[in-house]
Design an enzyme around this catalytic site. Structure first.
Site, PDB file in Angstrom:
ATOM      1  N   HIS A 129      -1.445  -0.290  -9.792  1.00  0.00           N
ATOM      2  CA  HIS A 129      -2.002  -1.278  -8.715  1.00  0.00           C
ATOM      3  C   HIS A 129      -2.468  -2.520  -9.327  1.00  0.00           C
ATOM      4  O   HIS A 129      -3.639  -2.987  -9.433  1.00  0.00           O
ATOM      5  CB  HIS A 129      -3.252  -0.836  -7.976  1.00  0.00           C
ATOM      6  N   GLU A 146      -4.639   7.068  -5.015  1.00  0.00           N
ATOM      7  CA  GLU A 146      -4.643   6.117  -6.303  1.00  0.00           C
ATOM      8  C   GLU A 146      -6.105   6.682  -6.997  1.00  0.00           C
ATOM      9  O   GLU A 146      -7.176   6.844  -6.240  1.00  0.00           O
ATOM     10  CB  GLU A 146      -4.961   4.828  -6.063  1.00  0.00           C
ATOM     11  N   ARG A 171       0.918  -1.368  -0.110  1.00  0.00           N
ATOM     12  CA  ARG A 171       0.083  -0.226   0.079  1.00  0.00           C
ATOM     13  C   ARG A 171       0.889   1.323   0.106  1.00  0.00           C
ATOM     14  O   ARG A 171       1.916   1.292   0.789  1.00  0.00           O
ATOM     15  CB  ARG A 171      -0.919   0.134   1.421  1.00  0.00           C
TER      16      ARG A 171
HETATM   17  C1  GLV Z   1      -5.044  -5.601  -3.513  1.00  0.00           C
HETATM   18  O1  GLV Z   1      -4.149  -4.453  -3.250  1.00  0.00           O
HETATM   19  C2  GLV Z   1      -5.531  -6.363  -2.357  1.00  0.00           C
HETATM   20  O2  GLV Z   1      -5.301  -6.034  -1.370  1.00  0.00           O
HETATM   21  O3  GLV Z   1      -5.810  -7.294  -2.881  1.00  0.00           O
END
Ligand code: GLV
Length: 320
Positions: A286, A267, A238
């Site tokens: 991401h 994001e 993160r």
């Molecule tokens: C993606 O970042 C997730 O937490 O699945």
């Protein structure tokens, strides 16, 4: 009467049908645009179950707007978008999707490590921009991966899966974790380090811990200052774990060599973000778990969790 469910993003037909067999479903119809907040708050008024993504903040205002809510099924392993304490207080079950995305996310983490170390994105642009005039000895040289020292921050499922990949490259593997795992050290042939030592010794540092306020900016100016000038930072966890402005300074000054980032504090990251002006940053939107197979498995698991709770069963993968 069927329980009422709201799905915050368009899902594959097969998953929607599975939920519709048991529930009355309303769904935001867009694939690439998140549901606007006012619509979301209105849609949750009468629902029993919410199928959501990490793009939805499930906070006090949302929980207040959904008095009948019994289950929040997050299609992600991370759940920092949800106020877990408040949901628990209100006896709402929160579920996530661990396990099914482990290998895929480890693949992407290693892919990003390799792309960053060997300047793959920059080299491809170099060719397309017609800058490739000759082969030359030190042109686009990167950092070796095989035999280098990898420091993994967070030895959870994905961290362990990353170890398997790194072993194939004869890497020397260090890890830091809230609790030391001596059995894993023996089983995987890895060594524990306190965070500061891991940062000092590693050529590659991969962040794989879940986000919580306790680890906000865990990697800041001081920590980046401990890393080698030749080291590479990879973050597929993160964005909030890294202080982006400190990272920008380190990369610009050359106090670390490069960074591969799949996640950002905000994001989607703005294309004007200072980090995106740097050649030594590989930035991705991401996509850690983004394989066709894994995203289907995540959606299926999230649907399964939702249905099980709404039919009086235990969740498959429960958070609280
Ligand atoms: C993606 O970042 C997730 O937490 O699945």
């Amino acid at each position: 009467m069927k329980p009422k469910v709201y799905i915050t993003r368009k899902l594959p037909e097969i998953i929607v049908r599975k939920i519709e067999a048991i529930c009355e479903v309303r769904m935001w119809p867009e694939e690439d645009i998140p549901v606007p907040r006012d619509i979301l708050l209105d849609e949750v008024k009468d629902i029993d179950g919410l199928f959501c993504l990490l793009t939805e903040s499930v906070d006090e205002s949302l929980l207040n707007a959904a008095p009948n809510l019994k289950v929040i099924s997050n299609m992600a392993v991370g759940f920092n978008n949800i106020d877990i304490n408040l949901a628990t207080e209100r006896e709402m079950i929160v579920t996530n999707t661990p396990g099914v995305l482990t290998e895929t996310t480890a693949d992407l983490t290693f892919a990003l490590l390799m792309a960053t170390a060997r300047r793959v994105v920059e080299a491809s642009a170099y060719l397309r921009e017609d800058k490739w005039k000759t082969w030359s000895p030190m042109q686009l040289t990167g950092q070796d991966i095989y035999g280098a020292t990898l420091g993994i921050i967070g030895l959870g499922r994905i961290g362990e899966a990353l170890v398997k990949r790194a072993k194939g490259f004869d890497m020397n593997i260090l890890y830091s974790n809230r609790t030391r795992k001596p059995e894993k050290e023996r089983e995987l042939g890895i060594q524990y380090r306190e965070l500061d030592c891991l940062l000092q010794e590693s050529d590659f540092v991969c962040i794989l811990i879940p986000y919580s306020p306790q680890v906000h900016h865990l990697i800041g100016q001081r920590e980046l200052g401990l890393m080698k000038e030749t080291s590479v930072l990879i973050n597929t966890a993160r964005g909030g774990i890294v202080d982006e402005s400190a990272l920008y300074d380190s990369l610009k000054e050359g106090s670390i060599w490069a960074a591969g980032l799949d996640v950002f504090e905000e994001e989607p990251v703005s294309t004007n973000h200072p980090l995106l002006t740097l050649q030594n940053v590989v930035a991705l939107p991401h996509i850690g778990s983004a394989s066709k197979q894994t995203r289907l498995k995540m959606a299926d698991l999230a649907a399964g969790n939702l249905i099980r709770i709404l039919t009086g069963k235990d969740a498959i993968t429960k958070v609280n």
